[in-house]
Write a protein that holds these residues in place. Sequence first.
Motif, PDB file in Angstrom:
ATOM      1  N   ASP A  25       0.855  -1.380  -0.046  1.00  0.00           N
ATOM      2  CA  ASP A  25      -0.046   0.010  -0.014  1.00  0.00           C
ATOM      3  C   ASP A  25       0.872   1.253   0.068  1.00  0.00           C
ATOM      4  OD1 ASP A  25      -1.949  -1.770  -0.101  1.00  0.00           O
ATOM      5  OD2 ASP A  25      -2.583  -1.237   2.146  1.00  0.00           O
ATOM      6  N   SER A  28       2.404   1.600  -3.406  1.00  0.00           N
ATOM      7  CA  SER A  28       1.391   2.158  -4.099  1.00  0.00           C
ATOM      8  C   SER A  28       1.043   3.674  -4.321  1.00  0.00           C
ATOM      9  CB  SER A  28      -0.033   1.680  -3.980  1.00  0.00           C
ATOM     10  OG  SER A  28       0.290   0.164  -4.417  1.00  0.00           O
ATOM     11  N   VAL A  29       0.902   4.318  -2.869  1.00  0.00           N
ATOM     12  CA  VAL A  29       1.012   5.570  -2.569  1.00  0.00           C
ATOM     13  C   VAL A  29       1.875   6.507  -3.355  1.00  0.00           C
ATOM     14  CG1 VAL A  29       0.720   7.242  -0.835  1.00  0.00           C
ATOM     15  CG2 VAL A  29      -0.465   5.472  -0.765  1.00  0.00           C
ATOM     16  N   GLU A  31       3.821   5.601  -6.104  1.00  0.00           N
ATOM     17  CA  GLU A  31       3.827   5.380  -7.214  1.00  0.00           C
ATOM     18  C   GLU A  31       2.888   6.455  -8.008  1.00  0.00           C
ATOM     19  OE1 GLU A  31       2.985   1.297  -8.204  1.00  0.00           O
ATOM     20  OE2 GLU A  31       5.192   0.640  -7.902  1.00  0.00           O
ATOM     21  N   TYR A  32       1.682   6.366  -7.305  1.00  0.00           N
ATOM     22  CA  TYR A  32       0.531   7.441  -7.670  1.00  0.00           C
ATOM     23  C   TYR A  32       1.070   8.896  -7.531  1.00  0.00           C
ATOM     24  CZ  TYR A  32      -3.060   3.694  -8.618  1.00  0.00           C
ATOM     25  OH  TYR A  32      -3.905   2.739  -9.314  1.00  0.00           O
ATOM     26  N   THR A  33       1.687   9.360  -6.317  1.00  0.00           N
ATOM     27  CA  THR A  33       2.166  10.520  -5.904  1.00  0.00           C
ATOM     28  C   THR A  33       3.179  11.048  -7.195  1.00  0.00           C
ATOM     29  OG1 THR A  33       2.015  10.076  -3.728  1.00  0.00           O
ATOM     30  CG2 THR A  33       3.418  12.029  -4.339  1.00  0.00           C
ATOM     31  N   PHE A  35       3.450   9.477 -10.469  1.00  0.00           N
ATOM     32  CA  PHE A  35       2.881   9.699 -11.322  1.00  0.00           C
ATOM     33  C   PHE A  35       2.209  11.125 -11.393  1.00  0.00           C
ATOM     34  CE2 PHE A  35      -1.095   9.191 -14.054  1.00  0.00           C
ATOM     35  CZ  PHE A  35      -0.637   9.115 -15.193  1.00  0.00           C
ATOM     36  N   PHE A  36       1.350  11.486 -10.457  1.00  0.00           N
ATOM     37  CA  PHE A  36       0.402  12.697 -10.670  1.00  0.00           C
ATOM     38  C   PHE A  36       1.367  13.796 -10.708  1.00  0.00           C
ATOM     39  CE2 PHE A  36      -2.789   9.723  -9.751  1.00  0.00           C
ATOM     40  CZ  PHE A  36      -3.746  10.129 -10.846  1.00  0.00           C
ATOM     41  N   THR A  37       2.527  13.849  -9.812  1.00  0.00           N
ATOM     42  CA  THR A  37       3.620  14.719  -9.682  1.00  0.00           C
ATOM     43  C   THR A  37       3.765  15.231 -11.214  1.00  0.00           C
ATOM     44  OG1 THR A  37       4.039  14.406  -7.379  1.00  0.00           O
ATOM     45  CG2 THR A  37       5.498  15.849  -8.655  1.00  0.00           C
TER      46      THR A  37
END
Length: 58
Positions: A25, A28-29, A31-33, A35-37
């Motif tokens: 988890d 995953s957080v 990776e998402y951070t 990507f959106f950055t």
Amino acid sequence: MRFIGSIFTVLKDTTWPDHNQRWKDFLSVLEYTAFFTLVIYIFDKLLAFGVIDLINRF
């Protein structure tokens, strides 16, 4: 006091993630951070380039 007791009952009946799932988890957080950055950074650069181009035209 019934409300407080029911809170502890819900917490006791909750299944919590194990050590490996917590790491998954967490990654995953991250990776998402990342990507959106990156998406926001690219959008900002494109927007800034467009605004500067418009200013230079006038």
